[in-house]
Write a protein that holds these residues in place. Structure first.
Motif, PDB file in Angstrom:
ATOM      1  N   THR A 126      22.324  30.327  45.383  1.00 16.62           N
ATOM      2  CA  THR A 126      21.668  30.681  43.876  1.00 16.62           C
ATOM      3  C   THR A 126      22.332  32.175  43.626  1.00 16.62           C
ATOM      4  OG1 THR A 126      19.904  29.830  44.410  1.00 16.62           O
ATOM      5  CG2 THR A 126      19.907  32.367  43.228  1.00 16.62           C
ATOM      6  N   GLY A 127      23.231  32.311  42.995  1.00 16.97           N
ATOM      7  CA  GLY A 127      23.369  34.112  41.663  1.00 16.97           C
ATOM      8  C   GLY A 127      24.907  33.586  42.558  1.00 16.97           C
ATOM      9  N   LYS A 128      26.026  32.800  42.830  1.00 13.30           N
ATOM     10  CA  LYS A 128      26.710  33.083  43.185  1.00 13.30           C
ATOM     11  C   LYS A 128      27.793  32.638  42.387  1.00 13.30           C
ATOM     12  CE  LYS A 128      26.579  33.888  48.043  1.00 13.30           C
ATOM     13  NZ  LYS A 128      24.765  33.807  48.238  1.00 13.30           N
ATOM     14  N   ASP A 129      27.369  32.234  41.072  1.00 18.88           N
ATOM     15  CA  ASP A 129      27.974  31.918  40.444  1.00 18.88           C
ATOM     16  C   ASP A 129      29.494  30.683  40.335  1.00 18.88           C
ATOM     17  OD1 ASP A 129      29.209  31.970  37.368  1.00 18.88           O
ATOM     18  OD2 ASP A 129      30.366  33.346  38.099  1.00 18.88           O
ATOM     19  N   LEU A 130      28.942  29.472  41.457  1.00 13.07           N
ATOM     20  CA  LEU A 130      29.765  28.678  41.644  1.00 13.07           C
ATOM     21  C   LEU A 130      30.067  27.837  40.596  1.00 13.07           C
ATOM     22  CD1 LEU A 130      28.085  27.428  44.988  1.00 13.07           C
ATOM     23  CD2 LEU A 130      30.404  29.465  44.741  1.00 13.07           C
TER      24      LEU A 130
END
Length: 171
Positions: free
Chosen positions: A146-150
């Motif tokens: 979550t929130g890692k912008d993968l």
């Protein structure tokens, strides 16, 4: 969790018939690089279809999970290290075991203080089923995406990933 995994493996061919229900992530900020295609089932269970690229043992990422899970290797093999912490804050797990798992292997992690790392010895294709987050607090070191912008897989790669799993299930 092993029974949930068995149920998912039995229903997986039908689940693959709906490619629009699947999403993807490329987890490439740690090793092994993981190509994850996933979807949620009606009971909150998440099914993930992984492809792992090989990596060296010292590169493999040791981690606890934020939820219980079960795992099946469909093709390939990996070395797995398993550790355990006495509480949910400790950062240095105690080694419990190391083993090599091959196609056909299945296992579960059902305790939030359990850690593991996988070192793919070759390209490896696995199914992971995870339940809802732990009822008690997850380990503070349990990673999430979550929130890692993968990145996501392009549509053609996602379709090829699903096709590979379809072929593995018909073997």
């Amino acid at each position: 969790m092993l029974s949930a995994l068995a149920d998912v493996l039995e229903s997986l061919p039908a689940l693959l018939d709906d490619p629009g229900a699947w999403d993807s992530l490329i987890v490439n900020r740690r090793k092994p690089t993981t190509y994850r295609v996933f979807r949620y089932l009606s009971d909150g269970v998440r099914v993930s279809l992984h492809k792992f690229d090989p990596c060296a043992t010292h590169e493999a990422y040791p981690h606890p999970h934020p939820w219980p899970g079960a795992f099946a290797i469909l093709e390939g093999s990996y070395r797995m290290w398993v550790g355990f912490t006495p509480d949910l804050e400790s950062r240095e797990p105690i080694t419990v075991t190391e083993t090599v798992l091959t196609a056909g292997s299945r296992y579960e992690i059902t305790e939030p203080r359990t850690w593991h790392s996988v070192t793919p010895l070759e390209e490896c294709w696995t199914v992971m089923v995870n339940g809802l987050p732990w009822k008690e607090q997850a380990h503070v070191r349990a990673p999430t995406t979550t929130g890692k912008d993968l990145d996501k897989m392009p549509p053609d790669e996602l379709a090829a990933h699903l096709a590979k799993f379809r072929s593995l299930l018909t073997k």
